[in-house]
Design an enzyme around this catalytic site. Structure first.
Site, PDB file in Angstrom:
ATOM      1  N   TYR A  18      47.156 -28.522  47.012  1.00  0.00           N
ATOM      2  CA  TYR A  18      45.936 -29.064  47.616  1.00  0.00           C
ATOM      3  C   TYR A  18      44.836 -28.015  47.735  1.00  0.00           C
ATOM      4  CZ  TYR A  18      47.731 -33.670  48.595  1.00  0.00           C
ATOM      5  OH  TYR A  18      48.193 -34.952  48.456  1.00  0.00           O
ATOM      6  N   TYR A 148      48.944 -42.348  53.862  1.00  0.00           N
ATOM      7  CA  TYR A 148      49.472 -41.223  53.079  1.00  0.00           C
ATOM      8  C   TYR A 148      50.934 -41.045  53.463  1.00  0.00           C
ATOM      9  CZ  TYR A 148      50.394 -36.598  51.225  1.00  0.00           C
ATOM     10  OH  TYR A 148      50.948 -35.554  50.528  1.00  0.00           O
ATOM     11  N   ASP A 282      56.933 -44.161  59.340  1.00  0.00           N
ATOM     12  CA  ASP A 282      56.872 -42.803  58.789  1.00  0.00           C
ATOM     13  C   ASP A 282      56.388 -41.875  59.902  1.00  0.00           C
ATOM     14  OD1 ASP A 282      56.209 -40.418  57.638  1.00  0.00           O
ATOM     15  OD2 ASP A 282      55.124 -41.264  55.931  1.00  0.00           O
ATOM     16  N   LYS A 311      58.901 -32.450  58.485  1.00  0.00           N
ATOM     17  CA  LYS A 311      58.051 -31.407  59.069  1.00  0.00           C
ATOM     18  C   LYS A 311      58.727 -30.662  60.228  1.00  0.00           C
ATOM     19  CE  LYS A 311      53.631 -33.247  57.517  1.00  0.00           C
ATOM     20  NZ  LYS A 311      53.048 -32.238  56.653  1.00  0.00           N
TER      21      LYS A 311
END
Ligand SMILES: Cc1ncc(COP(=O)(O)O)c(C=O)c1O
Length: 470
Positions: A18, A148, A282, A311
């Site tokens: 990114y 996303y 999610d 994460k």
């Protein structure tokens, strides 16, 4: 090696995720060599507040002595052993501990590595579940606009972001897109019904009495039935071909921290129940206390069929993710009579070192009341950020728990994204690391960030906004 040597080698060989080529070529980017608590230190010894928890993962900060000990201790005992037809204590204990975090503890935990892998597993589990039940036609998905869910192709199919994913569009499977609720910058120009936003929504029954008749009529005309109406339409027409609805609970993170009211999430869950469609939550970005609850779905009082974690699962120390499903769902994958086994897995699934760190992370959450701190410190943080609302060139300030976002408008000929980039560069000079999403400057500091540091961060952001228009 000194900083210049690092940068020069980096520019020759490293491909940054990114990151535009120009960003790495034209800037004197920091080279981080050490972390301690809520700070990162670069190769010149400069200190930076990690105000994005290193891509939302390091909830307990850096170099936590207990996590370092758990990591090294486990690495000395058993660094890896697979979960295919074998097991090990870390994965067993962690699966049991994770199941305890759910309202209904009858849960199975399927481990993967990155968040996107947990999403891929969730999508495949949903499809195979219906296949196992003899309903293979139920293989479609509903996702929210702006969603996303990661960068692998299945995750991109349900979370398509045109700016990122256009080249892959021909490879993606079709998905039903439902309108995404967003209460901060509500498409209907509605405002929360109550000052304790976001626990109420202007669309809720009872609000009609308080709203001006014009505003309410305008809202109803735009989309009768509120902001989950498009999902209701899709499910009413297509439920028979849909396996699951997938959502980011409470906040669409990468879309620019678009926070929505718990009532919207509760309604979406109710729609799934009504139409017998699975709900995948999610929680990769919002899970583990970010919103002031262990899981964001708790705000809506729901218990989704499938939950994806990643994460912060292993404290941000090692890549580890999980797809957690209801026992009843798992039961359909049995291999008696017909083989319904889930033939899916990754080499490092449930890695013992990551599992040991994740278990220690959860112990610290309990002992140090991390989620409560996130909630209490978060409330104060939101208060401290309030003055920003009245600054010119600020479109919206929103937040939940220890997550805050400032959406910038165009000002003095500079676009919102330009101003956000200027703010990021200025804050970096002040020793604060942020990473804007378009015109949204968001703050997601580690959940252990002390209140005085949060107060200071709020002041620094306020100063940065002023800088960005000068
Ligand atoms: C909601 C959500 N799902 C999935 C992912 C993908 O996780 P990973 O980058 O670990 O693959 C992200 C990453 O930001 C995310 O925010």
């Amino acid at each position: 090696m000194n900083t210049d040597q690092y940068r020069s080698l980096d520019r020759r060989h490293l491909w940054h995720p990114y990151s535009r080529h120009s960003a790495m070529r034209d800037t004197a980017f920091p080279v981080m060599v050490r972390g301690e608590g809520v700070y990162l230190f670069d190769s010149d010894g400069r200190r930076y507040l990690d105000a994005i928890s290193s891509w939302w993962a390091c909830n307990l900060g850096h170099s936590h002595p207990r996590l370092v000990k758990a990591l090294t201790g486990q690495a000395q005992r058993l660094q890896h052993s697979i979960l295919g037809n074998l097991s090990h204590p870390g994965a067993i204990e962690l699966a049991a501990r994770l199941a305890e975090l759910f309202p209904d503890r009858r849960r199975r935990v399927f481990f993967s590595g990155d968040g996107a892998s947990a999403v891929e597993a969730a999508l495949k589990i949903a499809v195979q579940y219906w296949h196992n039940l003899g309903r293979p036609e139920r293989r479609g998905f509903v996702s929210l606009e702006n969603a996303y869910h990661g960068d692998t192709l299945g995750a991109v199919s349900v979370g398509y972001v045109p700016e990122f994913h256009a080249p892959f569009q021909p490879l993606l499977f079709p998905v039903f897109r439902a309108e995404a609720p967003c209460c901060g910058t509500c498409a209907r120009n509605l405002r929360p019904a109550h000052r304790l936003w976001p626990d109420t929504c202007a669309q809720e029954p009872g609000y009609a009495d308080q709203a001006t008749p014009e505003r309410y009529a305008q809202a109803r005309a735009l989309r009768p039935g509120g902001c989950v109406a498009s999902m209701a339409d899709i499910l009413a027409k297509h439920a028979a071909e849909i396996a699951a609805v997938i959502v980011e609970p409470m906040c669409q993170a990468a879309a620019g921290m678009r926070i929505y009211a718990p009532a919207c999430l509760a309604k979406m869950a109710a729609l799934c129940r009504k139409h017998d469609v699975l709900l995948i939550a999610d929680e990769i970005a919002m899970g583990f206390g970010r919103t002031g609850r262990m899981f964001a779905f708790e705000h809506a009082g729901i218990d989704p069929d499938i939950v994806c974690l990643g994460k912060g699962l292993a404290g941000g120390y090692l890549p580890m993710s999980a797809t957690i499903v209801r026992e009843a769902l798992y039961a359909t994958f049995a291999d008696n009579k017909v083989d319904h086994t889930f033939y899916h897995g990754h080499t490092f699934a449930g890695n013992p070192v990551a599992a040991a760190v994740a278990l220690e992370t959860l112990r610290i959450y309990d002992e140090d009341r991390i989620v409560e701190h996130a909630r209490e410190a978060g409330e104060r943080f939101q208060e401290a950020l309030k003055p920003i609302r009245s600054l010119s060139g600020v479109r919206d300030v929103r937040g939940l728990g220890l997550l805050a976002a400032v959406e910038l408008a165009e000002s003095k000929g500079q676009s919102g994204p330009e101003r956000a980039r200027r703010m990021a560069a200025w804050l970096l000079q002040q020793g604060v690391l942020i990473r804007p999403l378009g015109s949204v400057v968001y703050l997601m500091p580690p959940l252990i960030t002390p209140v005085p540091v949060l107060d200071q961060l709020a002041c620094q952001v306020q100063a940065a906004i002023a800088e960005s228009v000068d």
